[in-house]
Design an enzyme around this catalytic site. Structure first.
Site: not given
Length: 395
Positions: A219, A223, A319, A323, A341, A343
């Site tokens: 439970d 519900g 984000g 890369h 990021c 780089n």
């Protein structure tokens, strides 16, 4: 010839002796036999007989008194499917041996023979609870996605339920992660639908993780009930950890604790600094469209961008990626100019992509940014072990 007084004394003594023997009983064989106990008819009881909201995972039992069970049949009244069960060696108790369905009615017919040899039949019905909604225990990462590669040492195990969990303690009691070799770990509720498990320290390379959610019939509150059980196995591959330092604009690469490479990098600029702390790789794509609108910076904002990037590994849902970025090569190793990021140049980005995967770790220091939030997909390592333990519903 004895005097009269002597004869009288002998007679009295003999009578007393006979009276004593009679009172003590002796071994005269005159005792009455013990009464024979009455032999009774069997009495049969069915657990939860007549219940309208029975738990589908609580075993049903049928028990006989003053006799022995001969046979028990429990049948779904709608499908006619019989429920498996076993009678104990003493033939006194039958116990169901499989879970029942939700919102189903079952008919039980039990036959027993009493101590008096007479046959007894007992009938009963049980109806199980009908959930308003059922919650599936989805797993992240998906086991199929890492079946061949395994996961990295920083990988949290995530159960994402398809419905909100109100009674978190009841659910958490039914969750488990068993590590081999054994390592200390714990659960943390990110919100009402996501609960994460991480070890106190990074996983040991080569660890096997057996992950289970035994939530069928549980439970969840309001519900909602568990839709089904789930057990999966994960394997932890070699340790790959990158340490990105914003102060030096360089990233050191460690394989199983040994440094194997150093790369020049460019992290987030002052306006969009990279988050501090341990990041966990959650996805990797050889070619990926970077769109700042995915985290709320859309067209019209001066910081909006959309570009096609290669060798991309996601390290947060805000984000942040590791890369290739040919546009920042001149800044790599000297300054931080990205939107958050990390780089790399083409060669280093491809090498990083080929060696790092899901669950591997990128630790960011000296970025000038805030700490990665715990709720940012895999921000789990931003919390101390004490803070992590406080997120358990069973604390």
């Amino acid at each position: 010839m004895l005097p009269k007084k002597a004869l009288l004394f002998a007679a009295i003594l003999g009578a007393a002796t006979l009276a004593l023997v009679s009172c003590t009983g002796g071994n005269t064989g005159t005792n009455s036999p013990e009464p024979t106990p009455a032999r009774l008819s069997a009495t049969v009881t069915i657990s939860d007989d007549g219940a309208q909201n029975a738990s589908p995972v609580t075993p049903v039992t049928v028990h006989a008194e003053h006799g022995r069970l001969r046979a028990v049949a429990m049948v779904n009244t709608e499908t006619s499917a019989e429920v498996r069960g076993t009678i104990d060696p003493a033939t006194l108790t039958w116990t169901s041996a499989e879970p029942l369905g939700y919102g189903s009615t079952y008919r039980i017919v039990a036959h027993a023979v009493g101590d008096n040899g007479k046959q007894t039949e007992q009938r009963g019905t049980i109806t199980t609870v009908t959930p308003e909604a059922q919650a599936e225990p989805n797993l992240i990462p998906g086991p199929a996605a890492v079946a061949d590669t395994g996961v990295g040492v920083g990988q949290p195990i995530v159960f994402q339920f398809t419905e909100p969990v109100t009674d978190k303690a009841a659910v958490e009691k039914r969750l488990s992660v068993v590590s081999q070799p054994a390592q200390k770990g714990g659960w943390y509720w990110i919100d009402d639908q996501n609960v994460h498990y991480r070890p106190k320290e990074y996983w040991q390379p080569g660890t096997t993780l057996t992950v289970s959610a035994k939530v069928y019939g549980v439970d969840f509150g309001n519900g909602v009930y568990g839709a089904g059980d789930r057990t999966e196995t994960y394997r932890v591959h070699d340790s790959w950890t990158a340490k990105a330092d914003g102060a030096t604009a360089r990233m050191a690469i460690f394989h199983n604790g040994q440094q194997v490479r150093t790369m020049p990098i460019s992290m987030g600029k002052d306006a969009t600094p990279t988050h501090l702390g341990a990041h966990v790789i959650s996805d990797k794509q050889a070619s990926y469209t970077m769109d700042s609108c995915t985290y709320g910076v859309c067209q019209g904002d001066p910081d909006y961008y959309r570009s096609e990037e290669r060798w991309s590994l996601r390290i947060s849902n805000d984000g942040e990626f590791v890369h290739e970025n040919p546009n920042s090569v001149s800044a790599q190793g000297s300054s931080n100019v990205s939107h958050g990021c990390i780089n790399l140049n083409a060669e280093n980005a491809q090498w990083f992509f080929e060696h790092f995967g899901l669950g591997d770790v990128v630790e960011v220091t000296n970025s000038g940014g805030p700490r990665l939030p715990v709720w940012d997909l895999y921000g789990d390592w931003s919390l101390s072990w004490e803070e992590w333990q406080a997120g358990s519903a069973l604390r």
